[in-house]
Design a protein around this motif. Structure first.
Motif, PDB file in Angstrom:
ATOM      1  N   TYR A  14       0.919  -8.760  -4.800  1.00 58.39           N
ATOM      2  CA  TYR A  14       1.468  -8.775  -3.452  1.00 58.39           C
ATOM      3  C   TYR A  14       1.078  -7.534  -2.655  1.00 58.39           C
ATOM      4  N   ARG A  15       0.861  -6.403  -3.320  1.00 57.02           N
ATOM      5  CA  ARG A  15       0.491  -5.184  -2.583  1.00 57.02           C
ATOM      6  C   ARG A  15      -0.904  -5.299  -1.993  1.00 57.02           C
ATOM      7  N   ARG A  16      -1.873  -5.700  -2.823  1.00 56.70           N
ATOM      8  CA  ARG A  16      -3.245  -5.822  -2.320  1.00 56.70           C
ATOM      9  C   ARG A  16      -3.389  -7.022  -1.394  1.00 56.70           C
ATOM     10  N   LYS A  31       5.197  -5.626   2.859  1.00 59.75           N
ATOM     11  CA  LYS A  31       4.861  -6.062   1.503  1.00 59.75           C
ATOM     12  C   LYS A  31       5.939  -6.973   0.924  1.00 59.75           C
ATOM     13  N   LYS A  32       7.198  -6.707   1.292  1.00 59.19           N
ATOM     14  CA  LYS A  32       8.299  -7.535   0.793  1.00 59.19           C
ATOM     15  C   LYS A  32       8.188  -8.968   1.329  1.00 59.19           C
ATOM     16  N   HIS A  35       5.471 -10.719  -0.564  1.00 60.42           N
ATOM     17  CA  HIS A  35       5.967 -11.022  -1.907  1.00 60.42           C
ATOM     18  C   HIS A  35       6.845 -12.272  -1.894  1.00 60.42           C
TER      19      HIS A  35
END
Length: 57
Positions: A14-16, A31-32, A35
């Motif tokens: 999820y970060r990348r 980012k949340k 995700h």
């Protein structure tokens, strides 16, 4: 998001994924949020094995 997942062969977490989406689409998603959407779409990254580094003395 499914397109990026298939293009990178399920390697993006999820970060990348957030970095790629924000950079190429010129938007700013948290980012949340990425995700949460990935969980709903059942997109998961493949965890790669860590490479062993060889130290020469």
């Amino acid at each position: 998001m499914k397109e990026y997942d298939e293009r990178f062969r399920h390697l993006l977490g999820y970060r990348r994924m957030a970095l790629w989406i924000n950079h190429f689409n010129h938007i700013n998603f948290n980012k949340k949020r990425i995700h949460r959407i990935m969980k709903k779409l059942n997109i998961r990254s493949i965890i790669r094995k860590k490479r062993r580094s060889i130290h020469l003395l």
